[in-house]
Design a protein around this motif. Structure first.
Motif, PDB file in Angstrom:
ATOM      1  N   THR A  56      53.872  68.997  62.093  1.00 26.27           N
ATOM      2  CA  THR A  56      55.201  69.559  62.194  1.00 26.27           C
ATOM      3  C   THR A  56      55.824  68.371  64.171  1.00 26.27           C
ATOM      4  OG1 THR A  56      54.251  71.379  61.811  1.00 26.27           O
ATOM      5  CG2 THR A  56      56.272  71.604  63.097  1.00 26.27           C
ATOM      6  N   THR A  76      58.576  67.806  66.019  1.00 27.56           N
ATOM      7  CA  THR A  76      60.071  69.117  66.888  1.00 27.56           C
ATOM      8  C   THR A  76      60.548  67.860  67.736  1.00 27.56           C
ATOM      9  OG1 THR A  76      58.486  69.116  69.444  1.00 27.56           O
ATOM     10  CG2 THR A  76      58.445  71.293  67.728  1.00 27.56           C
ATOM     11  N   ASP A  77      61.948  68.321  67.919  1.00 31.16           N
ATOM     12  CA  ASP A  77      62.977  67.567  68.092  1.00 31.16           C
ATOM     13  C   ASP A  77      62.234  66.630  70.249  1.00 31.16           C
ATOM     14  OD1 ASP A  77      64.744  67.719  66.744  1.00 31.16           O
ATOM     15  OD2 ASP A  77      65.740  69.156  67.353  1.00 31.16           O
TER      16      ASP A  77
END
Length: 645
Positions: A170, A172-173
């Motif tokens: 996953t 994330t920024d």
């Protein structure tokens, strides 16, 4: 025929950062199931594990100039020239530390992130199933996932420096932003190796990591971090600092010290699980029993002889291995692939196909079509002129692309060293002296930067029993036929060593100053055993691991970040200038080697040995990924120049 294989499971879906939303969208699973339902049984986790490892087959079996970092690091070092044909610009570009396109080095970038994502998936989903009664299996598979994530991340950052640190599927920024390799990435790499060390068992399993493998790579990564980033200098003085670690399963420590790295290496030694082979030549396929038998008329079929007992169709004998014990030949029990000196390597099998490819951006492909053969055996094989398949010219070696040929420097430096150490079996054990060792070697008319030497360790090998340039592997099983249907390119199955026991010994001497470990390596090579000095270790590492992908990063860690034009690496690379090489087959008028844009010393100082990050990835990352210093494409010093057409 024994199948030397990392795994038979083909997964080739590693994709690049196709967009900021789909960054590292690599699916290593074998069905369309989601993480909620897959894996559902132990066999599924083992399949994920296989997919994680298979990235190494793709790197080792694909085009060496586009996706094999171990080859790159030799070509970028003072061990090799770019060479090849006039049209072979990629390999010459990397040798001169320039680029022929702004995305030249993208494929390794893509593959390594694909491997990291597969490892992350393996780590995250391991508890989708119940492990009651199989707890040890869980720990082993989890440990392998951590180890492989650390290994792919190590190679990625050694190639490209500061990059995004991906520790989850996953994204994330924050994770998309490149971070400091020194402060953020190496702590994670070493934590992954610590987890692997503490979770994995000690059982040796063909092609898979175990506790001892993790301990050895822990040392390699720590020594690079300490030498390159922390400029620790001579490590035997105990000068390396501790590095902070990341808390995760299997890694509960706050930090890792030099003393703990030494203890890890000593654990490998004390285990007795690995040892140096008696004969250095046993590590390499040219010492196979078929070539040995032809040198000794031993056990050859009757058709090899006339009625008087004289050889007929066999008139070759490879003198270099004639004094070996037959039981030490490459294909004898305990020798060659999977031997007791090999901690870890890329293993191959007869499952290559032209039809295997992986898609990347804009419809291009990275090559996985030979991913289950050791394509370096073709890449580093002899580039011959008008004598293709004529064993009278090159016996027992076969033809190939002849790119990345050994430099004059390694031969000359080694010859000087032998004046003090005595004859070193490793020199002719690693290099073919083409002008003196081959019966009728000739230079290629469209070739360049020919030193007169070739890489013996990885060069394809044939025998008189074979036809044309068919590799010797056909002798292992009667009627053998390669799946690629191209013997020259697709039938090479020699393990590519990533960690040998000799490295454990030499790292121990470098970290402790205790020469007893280095002396074992020297004794096996037949050279004078010496007291510890940093130079002695540096030389031994160069001779022992020539053409195994280690030299360039050794040079870098002995130089330190921002080492300038007078550091170890810059000076060693600059020493190539002025060496005499053959260009376009013109032996009578050799050419002085020169850098194509400025100097090797300047290019190394400008880049610290990092490659350019792919421009397409920088564009896609919208400012989160920055180009490395020394790679401004508007600067002509960074761009390929044709020196020979």
């Amino acid at each position: 025929m024994k199948k030397y294989i990392l795994s038979a499971f083909v997964v080739c879906s590693a994709t690049i950062f196709v967009s900021c939303d789909d960054m590292l969208d690599t699916d290593p699973r074998v069905t369309d199931a989601t993480q909620a339902t897959f894996p559902g049984k132990i066999g599924d986790v083992e399949a994920l594990n296989t997919a994680t490892y298979s990235i190494m087959n793709t790197m080792g079996g694909g085009d060496a100039d586009t996706q094999n970092p171990f080859y790159w690091w030799e070509v970028m070092s003072d061990n090799c020239y770019g060479s090849g044909g006039l049209q072979d610009n990629k390999v010459k570009a990397m040798h001169h530390l320039v680029e022929m396109s702004v995305d030249q080095y993208q494929q390794a970038f893509v593959l390594l992130y694909g491997g990291i994502n597969r490892a992350n998936n393996q780590i995250e989903t391991i508890d989708n199933i119940t492990w009651t009664g199989n707890e040890a299996k869980r720990k082993q598979l989890l440990g392998e996932g951590y180890f492989m994530r650390g290994l792919y991340t190590l190679w990625l950052t050694q190639l490209f420096g500061d990059v995004p640190l991906i520790t989850s599927t996953t994204i994330t920024d924050e994770m998309r932003q490149e971070v400091s390799a020194e402060e953020k990435i190496y702590p994670q790499i070493l934590s992954d190796f610590v987890s692997g060390m503490n979770l994995m068992g000690t059982t040796k399993s063909s092609g898979h990591a175990n506790k001892y493998v993790a301990e050895a790579f822990l040392a390699r990564a720590y020594m690079f971090w300490a030498g390159f980033y922390k400029k620790a200098g001579e490590l035997a003085a105990g000068s390396a600092p501790a590095i902070n670690l990341v808390k995760q399963e299997g890694c509960e420590k706050e930090n890792l010290t030099q003393a703990e790295v030494v203890a890890a290496l000593k654990d490998v030694v004390s285990s007795g699980a690995y040892k140096l082979l008696e004969d250095y030549r046993s590590l390499w396929q040219y010492s196979n029993s078929y070539v040995w038998d032809e040198a000794h008329d031993n056990g050859l079929p009757a058709e090899y002889f006339d009625e008087k007992g004289n050889k007929t169709n066999n008139n070759h004998a490879y003198a270099f291995i004639a004094d070996m014990k037959r039981e030490n030949c490459f294909d004898m029990p305990g020798m060659g692939n999977g031997n007791d000196e090999e901690l870890f390597g890329i293993q191959f099998m007869n499952a290559s196909s032209w039809g295997i490819n992986g898609a990347i951006e804009n419809g291009g492909t990275y090559s996985t079509s030979r991913m289950y053969c050791n394509y370096l055996s073709c890449w580093w094989a002899l580039r011959v002129n008008g004598n293709n398949g004529n064993r009278d010219c090159t016996y027992p070696f076969t033809q190939g692309w002849g790119q990345g040929t050994p430099s004059c420097n390694i031969w000359d430096d080694w010859t000087i060293a032998e004046q003090t150490s005595g004859p070193d079996i490793r020199k002719l054990g690693s290099l073919i002296d083409c002008d003196h060792e081959l019966a009728a070697y000739s230079y290629v008319k469209d070739d360049c930067e020919e030193s007169g030497y070739a890489v013996k360790k990885w060069c394809g090998v044939t025998t008189d029993k074979m036809t044309g340039d068919t590799p010797w592997w056909h002798g292992v099983e009667e009627g053998f036929k390669g799946t690629l249907d191209n013997p020259m390119q697709g039938e090479h199955f020699e393990d590519f060593y990533l960690m040998r026991y000799a490295d454990v010994l030499l790292m121990l001497t470098e970290l402790t100053g205790d020469a007893q470990y280095m002396n074992q390596v020297q004794k096996r090579a037949g050279v004078k055993e010496t007291a510890y000095s940093l130079k002695a270790v540096q030389d031994e590492r160069r001779w022992e691991f020539a053409f195994e992908g280690i030299r360039f990063n050794d040079m870098r860690r002995w130089s330190g970040k921002d080492g300038g034009e007078n550091c170890y690496a810059a000076k060693a690379l600059q020493a190539q200038a002025g060496k005499q090489v053959v260009v376009k087959g013109n032996v009578a008028n050799k050419v002085s080697m020169k850098h194509m844009t400025c100097s090797w010393a300047k290019r190394y100082a400008d880049t610290d040995g990092f490659l350019s990050k792919p421009q397409s990835q920088i564009t896609l990352m919208e400012g989160k990924l920055k180009q490395n210093k020394g790679w401004d494409a508007s600067n002509p010093e960074t761009q390929y120049v044709d020196l020979y057409n």
